[in-house]
Design a protein around this motif. Structure first.
Motif, mmCIF file in Angstrom:
data_model
loop_
_atom_site.group_PDB
_atom_site.id
_atom_site.type_symbol
_atom_site.label_atom_id
_atom_site.label_comp_id
_atom_site.label_asym_id
_atom_site.label_seq_id
_atom_site.Cartn_x
_atom_site.Cartn_y
_atom_site.Cartn_z
ATOM 1 N N LYS A 88 0.815 -1.211 0.000
ATOM 2 C CA LYS A 88 0.000 0.000 0.000
ATOM 3 C C LYS A 88 0.853 1.267 0.000
ATOM 4 N N ALA A 89 1.820 1.371 0.916
ATOM 5 C CA ALA A 89 2.659 2.573 1.004
ATOM 6 C C ALA A 89 3.475 2.775 -0.277
ATOM 7 N N PHE A 90 3.946 1.692 -0.878
ATOM 8 C CA PHE A 90 4.685 1.785 -2.138
ATOM 9 C C PHE A 90 3.830 2.450 -3.206
ATOM 10 N N TYR A 91 2.600 1.980 -3.383
ATOM 11 C CA TYR A 91 1.722 2.550 -4.403
ATOM 12 C C TYR A 91 1.249 3.956 -4.040
ATOM 13 N N GLU A 92 1.081 4.223 -2.756
ATOM 14 C CA GLU A 92 0.716 5.583 -2.336
ATOM 15 C C GLU A 92 1.800 6.586 -2.738
ATOM 16 N N SER A 93 3.045 6.152 -2.761
ATOM 17 C CA SER A 93 4.135 7.053 -3.139
ATOM 18 C C SER A 93 4.042 7.481 -4.604
ATOM 19 N N PHE A 94 3.190 6.806 -5.386
ATOM 20 C CA PHE A 94 2.959 7.169 -6.787
ATOM 21 C C PHE A 94 1.608 7.855 -6.983
ATOM 22 N N GLY A 95 0.976 8.220 -5.880
ATOM 23 C CA GLY A 95 -0.286 8.939 -5.960
ATOM 24 C C GLY A 95 -1.526 8.070 -5.936
ATOM 25 N N PHE A 96 -1.391 6.771 -5.727
ATOM 26 C CA PHE A 96 -2.556 5.898 -5.614
ATOM 27 C C PHE A 96 -3.140 6.017 -4.209
ATOM 28 N N ARG A 97 -4.465 5.931 -4.107
ATOM 29 C CA ARG A 97 -5.174 5.970 -2.832
ATOM 30 C C ARG A 97 -6.146 4.796 -2.782
ATOM 31 N N GLN A 98 -6.284 4.218 -1.590
ATOM 32 C CA GLN A 98 -7.193 3.094 -1.424
ATOM 33 C C GLN A 98 -8.626 3.525 -1.692
ATOM 34 N N VAL A 99 -9.349 2.677 -2.417
ATOM 35 C CA VAL A 99 -10.777 2.878 -2.645
ATOM 36 C C VAL A 99 -11.497 1.595 -2.231
ATOM 37 N N GLY A 100 -12.449 1.708 -1.366
ATOM 38 C CA GLY A 100 -13.217 0.550 -0.931
ATOM 39 C C GLY A 100 -12.506 -0.280 0.121
ATOM 40 N N ASP A 101 -13.150 -1.387 0.443
ATOM 41 C CA ASP A 101 -12.636 -2.296 1.457
ATOM 42 C C ASP A 101 -11.606 -3.244 0.866
ATOM 43 N N GLY A 102 -10.866 -3.890 1.751
ATOM 44 C CA GLY A 102 -9.915 -4.902 1.325
ATOM 45 C C GLY A 102 -10.625 -6.186 0.928
ATOM 46 N N TYR A 103 -9.899 -7.069 0.275
ATOM 47 C CA TYR A 103 -10.454 -8.354 -0.150
ATOM 48 C C TYR A 103 -9.322 -9.372 -0.218
ATOM 49 N N LEU A 104 -9.682 -10.628 -0.203
ATOM 50 C CA LEU A 104 -8.707 -11.704 -0.358
ATOM 51 C C LEU A 104 -8.710 -12.167 -1.806
ATOM 52 N N GLU A 105 -7.523 -12.267 -2.374
ATOM 53 C CA GLU A 105 -7.375 -12.839 -3.714
ATOM 54 C C GLU A 105 -6.340 -13.944 -3.611
ATOM 55 N N ASP A 106 -6.764 -15.154 -3.869
ATOM 56 C CA ASP A 106 -5.885 -16.315 -3.773
ATOM 57 C C ASP A 106 -5.220 -16.407 -2.393
ATOM 58 N N GLY A 107 -5.977 -16.029 -1.350
ATOM 59 C CA GLY A 107 -5.490 -16.112 0.023
ATOM 60 C C GLY A 107 -4.584 -14.971 0.452
ATOM 61 N N ILE A 108 -4.369 -13.977 -0.412
ATOM 62 C CA ILE A 108 -3.487 -12.848 -0.105
ATOM 63 C C ILE A 108 -4.337 -11.582 0.036
ATOM 64 N N PRO A 109 -4.175 -10.823 1.152
ATOM 65 C CA PRO A 109 -4.944 -9.584 1.313
ATOM 66 C C PRO A 109 -4.591 -8.561 0.222
ATOM 67 N N HIS A 110 -5.627 -8.010 -0.399
ATOM 68 C CA HIS A 110 -5.493 -7.011 -1.463
ATOM 69 C C HIS A 110 -6.394 -5.819 -1.167
ATOM 70 N N ILE A 111 -6.104 -4.711 -1.822
ATOM 71 C CA ILE A 111 -6.969 -3.536 -1.797
ATOM 72 C C ILE A 111 -7.031 -2.960 -3.202
ATOM 73 N N TYR A 112 -8.160 -2.332 -3.508
ATOM 74 C CA TYR A 112 -8.239 -1.561 -4.740
ATOM 75 C C TYR A 112 -7.657 -0.194 -4.476
ATOM 76 N N MET A 113 -6.899 0.319 -5.451
ATOM 77 C CA MET A 113 -6.310 1.645 -5.337
ATOM 78 C C MET A 113 -6.533 2.372 -6.650
ATOM 79 N N ARG A 114 -6.610 3.686 -6.561
ATOM 80 C CA ARG A 114 -6.881 4.511 -7.745
ATOM 81 C C ARG A 114 -5.976 5.744 -7.711
ATOM 82 N N ARG A 115 -5.470 6.080 -8.867
ATOM 83 C CA ARG A 115 -4.653 7.294 -9.037
ATOM 84 C C ARG A 115 -5.414 8.211 -9.974
ATOM 85 N N GLU A 116 -5.719 9.407 -9.497
ATOM 86 C CA GLU A 116 -6.492 10.361 -10.302
ATOM 87 C C GLU A 116 -5.632 11.014 -11.367
#
Length: 149
Positions: free
Chosen positions: A121-149
């Motif tokens: 999350k912090a890595f992608y935030e450094s490029f201007g991405f921000r979390q949108v919505g709740d987290g989810y599991l994908e193939d047993g690994i915690p994920h989040i959706y992120m969006r960069r405007e």
């Protein structure tokens, strides 16, 4: 060490390039992360493929890029990966800078959406991405959706 960057549609990839990118994705997403999942998901054919190659032609970094409406409603970046033995060179950061710039060149300036592993999350935030919505599991690994405007 500097990389040579190329972006190609699926049909323009050579067999050697396709083999290298599938091998790198498997090395990291299946073996290193110990996650049995279907990496070959039928989306590669619709993507543009960003490859970062060393001077010897070794694949050091890779991502796939999608126009709007293909993976998400927005432009998107996925399968972001750097070769484990070359990570100390900062290719992951360079890869994301290139991927964002290439998305803008291919699809124009518009929002970009990603499905990110939560620990990055912090890595992608450094490029201007921000979390949108709740987290989810994908193939047993915690994920989040992120969006960069």
């Amino acid at each position: 060490m500097t990389l040579t960057w190329i972006t190609k549609p699926f049909a323009a990839l050579t067999l050697a390039e396709l083999y290298a990118l599938l091998q790198l994705r498997s090395e990291v997403f299946v073996v290193e992360q110990q996650c049995a999942f279907q990496d070959i998901d039928g989306q590669d054919q619709a993507a543009s493929h960003l490859l970062g190659l060393t001077y010897t032609g070794e694949l050091a970094a890779y991502a796939r890029l999608f126009g709007p409406g293909l993976s998400y409603a927005e432009v998107s970046i996925g399968r972001v990966v750097a070769a484990p033995r070359l990570r100390r060179y900062g290719f992951g950061r360079e890869l994301m800078r290139r991927a964002i710039a290439e998305c803008e060149a291919l699809f124009g300036p518009q929002p970009i959406k990603i499905g990110a592993q939560l620990y990055l999350k912090a890595f992608y935030e450094s490029f201007g991405f921000r979390q949108v919505g709740d987290g989810y599991l994908e193939d047993g690994i915690p994920h989040i959706y992120m969006r960069r405007e």
